[in-house]
Write a protein that holds these residues in place. Sequence first.
Motif, PDB file in Angstrom:
ATOM      1  N   GLY A 234       0.822  -1.208   0.000  1.00  0.00           N
ATOM      2  CA  GLY A 234       0.000   0.000   0.000  1.00  0.00           C
ATOM      3  C   GLY A 234       0.853   1.254   0.000  1.00  0.00           C
ATOM      4  O   GLY A 234       2.075   1.202   0.179  1.00  0.00           O
TER       5      GLY A 234
ATOM      6  N   TRP B 210      -9.484  -9.957  -2.194  1.00  0.00           N
ATOM      7  CA  TRP B 210      -9.181  -8.612  -1.711  1.00  0.00           C
ATOM      8  C   TRP B 210     -10.476  -7.870  -1.436  1.00  0.00           C
ATOM      9  O   TRP B 210     -11.399  -7.902  -2.259  1.00  0.00           O
ATOM     10  CB  TRP B 210      -8.360  -7.837  -2.729  1.00  0.00           C
TER      11      TRP B 210
ATOM     12  N   ARG C  12     -11.914  -3.988   0.456  1.00  0.00           N
ATOM     13  CA  ARG C  12     -11.493  -2.669   0.885  1.00  0.00           C
ATOM     14  C   ARG C  12     -12.591  -2.012   1.695  1.00  0.00           C
ATOM     15  O   ARG C  12     -13.761  -2.319   1.534  1.00  0.00           O
ATOM     16  CB  ARG C  12     -11.116  -1.793  -0.315  1.00  0.00           C
ATOM     17  N   GLN C  13     -12.170  -1.122   2.559  1.00  0.00           N
ATOM     18  CA  GLN C  13     -13.127  -0.385   3.367  1.00  0.00           C
ATOM     19  C   GLN C  13     -12.617   1.029   3.575  1.00  0.00           C
ATOM     20  O   GLN C  13     -11.524   1.232   4.091  1.00  0.00           O
ATOM     21  CB  GLN C  13     -13.359  -1.064   4.715  1.00  0.00           C
TER      22      GLN C  13
ATOM     23  N   ARG D  38     -17.628  -2.491   4.000  1.00  0.00           N
ATOM     24  CA  ARG D  38     -16.574  -3.233   3.327  1.00  0.00           C
ATOM     25  C   ARG D  38     -17.049  -3.681   1.946  1.00  0.00           C
ATOM     26  O   ARG D  38     -18.177  -4.145   1.789  1.00  0.00           O
ATOM     27  CB  ARG D  38     -16.182  -4.441   4.168  1.00  0.00           C
TER      28      ARG D  38
ATOM     29  N   VAL E 264     -13.462  -6.590  -3.733  1.00  0.00           N
ATOM     30  CA  VAL E 264     -12.724  -6.025  -4.862  1.00  0.00           C
ATOM     31  C   VAL E 264     -12.444  -7.091  -5.921  1.00  0.00           C
ATOM     32  O   VAL E 264     -12.776  -6.928  -7.094  1.00  0.00           O
ATOM     33  CB  VAL E 264     -11.409  -5.392  -4.397  1.00  0.00           C
TER      34      VAL E 264
ATOM     35  N   ASP F  70     -10.808   5.042  -4.893  1.00  0.00           N
ATOM     36  CA  ASP F  70     -10.160   3.771  -4.544  1.00  0.00           C
ATOM     37  C   ASP F  70      -9.465   3.857  -3.192  1.00  0.00           C
ATOM     38  O   ASP F  70      -8.979   2.841  -2.689  1.00  0.00           O
ATOM     39  CB  ASP F  70      -9.123   3.379  -5.603  1.00  0.00           C
TER      40      ASP F  70
ATOM     41  N   ALA G 124      -8.784   3.553   0.434  1.00  0.00           N
ATOM     42  CA  ALA G 124      -9.380   2.671   1.438  1.00  0.00           C
ATOM     43  C   ALA G 124      -8.286   1.843   2.089  1.00  0.00           C
ATOM     44  O   ALA G 124      -7.139   1.812   1.618  1.00  0.00           O
ATOM     45  CB  ALA G 124     -10.398   1.735   0.790  1.00  0.00           C
TER      46      ALA G 124
ATOM     47  N   TYR H  32      -7.129  -1.803   2.401  1.00  0.00           N
ATOM     48  CA  TYR H  32      -7.315  -3.011   1.617  1.00  0.00           C
ATOM     49  C   TYR H  32      -6.930  -4.231   2.448  1.00  0.00           C
ATOM     50  O   TYR H  32      -5.845  -4.265   3.054  1.00  0.00           O
ATOM     51  CB  TYR H  32      -6.468  -2.950   0.347  1.00  0.00           C
ATOM     52  N   TYR H  33      -7.837  -5.200   2.448  1.00  0.00           N
ATOM     53  CA  TYR H  33      -7.638  -6.405   3.243  1.00  0.00           C
ATOM     54  C   TYR H  33      -7.601  -7.631   2.341  1.00  0.00           C
ATOM     55  O   TYR H  33      -8.340  -7.731   1.362  1.00  0.00           O
ATOM     56  CB  TYR H  33      -8.778  -6.582   4.241  1.00  0.00           C
TER      57      TYR H  33
ATOM     58  N   GLY I 228      -4.498  -5.628   6.860  1.00  0.00           N
ATOM     59  CA  GLY I 228      -4.815  -4.531   5.955  1.00  0.00           C
ATOM     60  C   GLY I 228      -3.607  -3.686   5.587  1.00  0.00           C
ATOM     61  O   GLY I 228      -2.617  -3.626   6.305  1.00  0.00           O
TER      62      GLY I 228
ATOM     63  N   GLN J  22      -2.981   0.286   3.718  1.00  0.00           N
ATOM     64  CA  GLN J  22      -3.689   1.507   3.318  1.00  0.00           C
ATOM     65  C   GLN J  22      -3.292   1.944   1.912  1.00  0.00           C
ATOM     66  O   GLN J  22      -2.098   1.987   1.577  1.00  0.00           O
ATOM     67  CB  GLN J  22      -3.385   2.644   4.308  1.00  0.00           C
TER      68      GLN J  22
END
Length: 127
Positions: free
Chosen positions: A9, A36, A38-39, A45, A48, A89, A91, A93-94, A120, A122
């Motif tokens: 990230g 994947w 994202r939040q 959430r 993706v 975009d 967020a 990302y997890y 996660g 960022q």
Amino acid sequence: QVQLVESGGGSVQTGGSLRLSCAASGYRNSNKCMAWFRQAPGKEREGVAGIYSGGGTYYADSVKGRFTISQDNAKNTVYLQMNSLKPEDTAMYYCASDSRPWIRVPCGDPRRSYEYWGQGTQVTVSS
């Protein structure tokens, strides 16, 4: 114990690119779904993209044509190449994974449950 560790990230300007990585450890079963999500702050959430060990993929409509999910099974790592990034975009990302073969909801679909989650990474896109 399964662990998922995301990396890659950062902060980019609109139109830029980033590649996220998710390294999985502790898996005994090579057949699994990795996805994947994202939040963004104040938002739900969002799924993706997802990929099965066999190669099948899923993308949210909002990222189709811009994001590509791929995997290196030898390294137990999944990547998310993100191009043409937009401020929306931005967020956390997890990465998530699931090895239960009886789950019929597509990998990457937010309606599916996942066994494991990463901490996660960022992503921030500035205009």
